[in-house]
Structure formats: C-alpha cells, structure tokens
Design a protein around this motif. Structure first.
Motif, short mmCIF file in Angstrom:
data_model
loop_
_atom_site.label_atom_id
_atom_site.label_comp_id
_atom_site.label_asym_id
_atom_site.label_seq_id
_atom_site.Cartn_x
_atom_site.Cartn_y
_atom_site.Cartn_z
N LYS A 1 8.00 3.74 -3.72
CA LYS A 1 6.84 3.38 -3.33
C LYS A 1 6.24 2.12 -3.32
N ASN A 2 5.55 1.67 -2.28
CA ASN A 2 4.58 0.31 -2.26
C ASN A 2 3.40 0.33 -3.01
N ASP A 3 3.48 0.91 -4.24
CA ASP A 3 2.32 1.18 -5.01
C ASP A 3 1.78 0.13 -5.89
N ASP A 4 2.70 -0.95 -6.31
CA ASP A 4 2.37 -2.00 -7.25
C ASP A 4 1.71 -3.14 -6.63
N PRO A 5 0.42 -3.30 -6.80
CA PRO A 5 -0.11 -4.56 -6.12
C PRO A 5 -0.07 -5.66 -6.86
N HIS A 6 0.55 -5.74 -7.99
CA HIS A 6 0.66 -6.89 -9.16
C HIS A 6 2.05 -7.64 -9.05
N GLN B 1 5.99 -3.90 6.89
CA GLN B 1 5.49 -2.93 5.94
C GLN B 1 4.21 -2.88 5.41
N LEU B 2 3.57 -1.76 4.86
CA LEU B 2 2.31 -1.89 4.39
C LEU B 2 2.11 -1.83 2.79
N PRO B 3 1.24 -2.28 2.16
CA PRO B 3 0.93 -2.22 0.78
C PRO B 3 0.20 -0.96 0.47
N GLY B 4 0.69 -0.21 -0.53
CA GLY B 4 -0.04 1.11 -0.87
C GLY B 4 -1.39 0.84 -1.65
N TYR C 1 -5.62 3.55 -4.25
CA TYR C 1 -4.22 3.95 -3.78
C TYR C 1 -3.94 4.79 -2.74
N ASN C 2 -2.90 4.39 -2.06
CA ASN C 2 -2.34 5.33 -1.09
C ASN C 2 -0.86 5.59 -1.61
N PHE C 3 -0.63 6.80 -2.11
CA PHE C 3 0.81 6.97 -2.72
C PHE C 3 1.78 7.50 -1.77
N ASN C 4 1.37 7.75 -0.58
CA ASN C 4 2.18 8.14 0.36
C ASN C 4 2.86 6.94 1.12
N ILE C 5 2.43 5.70 0.81
CA ILE C 5 3.10 4.50 1.57
C ILE C 5 4.49 4.35 0.61
N GLY C 6 5.59 4.40 1.54
CA GLY C 6 6.82 3.74 0.67
C GLY C 6 7.97 4.67 1.16
N LYS D 1 8.25 5.68 6.11
CA LYS D 1 6.73 5.74 5.72
C LYS D 1 6.36 4.45 5.14
N ALA D 2 7.02 3.46 4.79
CA ALA D 2 6.54 2.06 4.41
C ALA D 2 5.94 1.45 5.35
N TYR D 3 5.89 1.77 6.56
CA TYR D 3 5.43 1.05 7.87
C TYR D 3 4.32 1.93 8.40
#
Length: 440
Positions: free
Chosen positions: A174-179, A236-239, A246-251, A272-274
């Motif tokens: 997933k792309n769910d780590d913003p740090h 690609q998009l950040p989650g 958070y959007n945990f569907n992105i990745g 789904k990362a795009y």
C-alpha cells in the motif's frame, strides 16, 4: 512517583510497536527503521526483563520471537550491503553484531546465530562484550528467497552470499506511509557481481519540504524515480496527504509468489496505485531463472494510442544500442532486451534532484525506458535482463528471441544463450496471464 506509570506505558507502547512487525518479520519503512526501532527497544527490554525477573519480557513478543532477524537477513545483499527501498538508506548490513547476538540468545534462534556467524566479523562495540557472540547452534535458512506477506516485499535469489548469482527484489503493498514511504508499487531492482544493474535511487534529502505535501514531487519519493510503468505520464498516488484521511485502497499487491531450486516467480498487480484515468490495468510478472536470468512481462491496459513507458534506473554505466541496452559494471556486463510485438524505442531521460536546504548538492539522476504507443487496449511488453560477455553476445540473444500468442491468449517467450534455450509459457486466465512453471 510516576516511574511505574512511565515504565508501564513504555512497555505497552514498545510491545505495540513490535506487533507492527509483519507475520514474516517485515517492516514497511525499510531496514534502517527496523534497526532503529528494534535496537533502541532492546536496551529497555533487557533492563525490564532483569529487573522483573522475566515477568515482563518484550523478547516474548510473538512477532519478534518468531522472526528476530528474518527481515535484516533477507534484505541483505552480497558485499555487506542491504536493500534501500523507501527511506531506509541501504548501504551497510541492517543491525549490528551485538544486536544480532542479543536477539539470537533471547529467542534461541539458530537462524539468527547463522546470520551472525556468516555476515558479521568480531564486534568492536562495548555491547559486544556485554552481549557476546551466541552459542546457539547455527541453522541456515531453508530458502534464500522470500515473500514478506504483510508488507508485500519480495526477494528472489539462489544464494545469500555468492556474487556470481543474481538477486532480484521488489515490492507491492500500500501507498499508506506518508513519512518514509515512496510511491514505488511494482518497482524492482537487479543486483549482480557487486553492482545494482537496475537500482533504487534511494531516499531524498531530509529537508523541510521532504516531509510535507511537496514530498511526492521529489524523484526519490515519486513514482517517476522508480522502475515502474507509466501511461501518458500518469503517476502513482499517495494514500495519505497532510490533513487528509487515509485511503487504504491505494496501492498494489502480490498475487502470486513461488520459489523452487530452478526458478522463482512473482506476479504483482500495481494498478490501484494510480488514479485509473490513463492506467486501466497493469500486471507485472518477474521470473528469476536461476542463477542469473531475469525475465519481466508487463501486461498493460490502456486506451489505444496511449503512450506507455517502462522505466529503468541503473547503478552502472549504460549504453543504448538500438534495440537493447548494454549495462557495464565493475566486473561484468548485462544486457537489457525489450521484447514487444510492435514498434518501440529506447529513450534516455533524467530527473533534477535539488534539496531546498542544500544538505546535498544538486544532481541529475539518469534513467532510460522502453517507449511505445498502444496499438490496442491490451499491450504486452517483455524485458530480458541477463549477463553477457560483450555486444556480440547481446545481439545474438536478441536475434534468438521468439514470441507468440496463440488463439487462446497464451503467451510464449523464448530465447537462447550459450547454447541453452530458455522458454516461458504464460497461460491466459480470467484476470490475465500467469506463468506455467511446468514449462521449465
């Protein structure tokens, strides 16, 4: 007076952190942050265990106890290096001799003891005296390849320490780590003979903009700086964006991973990362034909006429030779050969890397890519990466390539190297192709 509360809260929070280790020991932020979290916690864990006569023992945390060194071991790279996905830094081995000593003893891990003996020299830190080399019987891992299921990283290779055998590694998730995360779903690297022939460009400068919304414009964190696929330049998009939920569907995700003595194979779905406007679908197949041949097959779904880019960054010298790329490392050469059913070109480009606080100098980061126009909705792009002696051998391999798609949609790719024929059959299923390992 509040010391008991502080110790209790520290125990609970560190235990919660250790619970975030994956079921296989993986840590999403990468090896450097695995080391930071685990090694700082070990000091507290040891003191509390002794002071309470073992009643409060963080070493009994199931995630840590079951996989005390699985992550640092499997992301190690020959030559005392480590994979540098995300902001993890890469470079040296993950961990230290005293940390591995302590984990081996506390978890009675034979694999940790083997890792310590095989990868580390005698320690030179004070804690190598306090926590000396373990006497636990070393047990080598059964398989040098792994899929870290919780974080969807994977590593494929024939041997942990032989530089003459290729290592291929990559990630979905997933792309769910913003740090410390990067937009790198579907990304991979190829290491051989002490060089990253296909590389990860690493982390950006830790300046004030790298950790706000501008982060995703840095090539190190953006998908533009990774070995992924683009349709009409869509990134690609950040989650997770600042002050946004958070959007945990992105990745993306690993759909299949299997490993054998002769061949390792992974199938990822990073689509789904795009945003899904230009990129309608993408399935990436990567096969390591042991010990040194890598084959990538990308199934890309887009509108006819869309421009598709399959991007690569290299850690060695590169030379575009018309229909293939010659990569030259310190001690060996590899050829990267695109295989497409239509006209394509290999283009070179570069990213500007300019930290705002000048902690690093300005630099250009080079890349190259296979570029083509989609002639129909579904496009197949294969890429062969393998060692060659020289340009002549690369040309011979390129000329030997045979590709075909039968009436059922099954795709076959074959080529010859050194008198040996390599053949890959991908059978058509309901959602796309899948490698038939009986085609060995």
């Amino acid at each position: 007076p509040q010391l008991t509360d502080v110790v209790s809260e520290s125990f609970n929070r560190i235990n919660s952190m250790l619970n975030e280790l994956g079921v296989d020991g993986g840590w999403q932020e990468g090896g450097g942050y695995w080391n930071y979290g685990v090694h700082t916690s070990v000091f507290f864990a040891d003191a509390l265990k002794r002071l309470t006569d073992g009643k409060y023992n963080l070493f009994e945390n199931e995630r840590l106890k079951n996989n005390p060194v699985t992550f640092p071991l499997y992301i190690s790279v020959e030559g005392k290096r480590s994979l540098n996905f995300e902001d993890s830094g890469g470079g040296n081995l993950v961990g230290s001799s005293w940390l591995i000593n302590k984990l081996a003893v506390e978890t009675n891990s034979g694999i940790a003891s083997w890792y310590r003996n095989e990868f580390y020299k005698d320690g030179t830190d004070m804690f190598d005296i306090i926590w000396p080399k373990p006497v636990v019987k070393p047990v080598p891992p059964a398989n040098p390849s792994i899929h870290f299921r919780t974080i969807d990283w994977w590593v494929m290779r024939s041997d942990f320490k032989d530089p003459n055998k290729v290592l291929v590694a990559g990630k979905a998730g997933k792309n769910d780590d913003p740090h410390h995360g990067h937009l790198d779903i579907g990304h991979f690297i190829v290491d051989w003979a002490g060089d990253y022939f296909i590389t990860d460009i690493g982390s950006g400068s830790y300046d004030e903009k790298y950790f706000d919304d501008v982060r995703w414009n840095y090539p190190q964190a953006s998908s533009v700086g990774h070995n992924v696929v683009f349709v009409n330049g869509e990134k690609q998009l950040p989650g997770k964006m600042r002050k946004q939920p958070y959007n945990f569907n992105i990745g993306g995700k690993v759909l299949e991973f299997n490993s054998s003595e002769k061949r390792d194979y992974v199938l990822m779905d990073p689509a789904k990362a795009y945003p899904g406007i230009e990129m309608k679908g993408w399935r990436r197949h990567i096969t390591l034909d042991k010990p040194v041949v890598t084959v990538i097959v990308d199934e890309v779904k887009s509108a006819p006429g869309a421009e598709i880019e399959v991007r690569f960054h290299s850690g060695v010298d590169k030379s575009v030779k018309g229909n293939y790329v010659l990569l030259t490392g310190k001690t060996g050469k590899m050829a990267l050969i695109p295989v497409v059913n239509q006209e394509f070109k290999i283009e070179e480009g570069r990213h500007a890397s300019a930290p705002v606080n000048a902690t690093r100098p300005f630099q250009w980061i080079e890349y190259f890519e296979t570029v083509l126009k989609a002639s129909k909705e579904n496009t197949l792009i294969a890429t062969i990466i393998l060692p060659v002696a020289d340009e002549n051998e690369a040309q011979q391999i390129s000329r030997s390539v045979i590709k075909s798609t039968d009436s059922n949609g099954n795709y076959t790719l074959s080529f010859s190297k050194g008198g040996k024929k390599f053949r890959y059959l991908y059978r058509k299923g309901a959602d796309g192709l899948i490698l038939d390992n009986t085609s060995l």
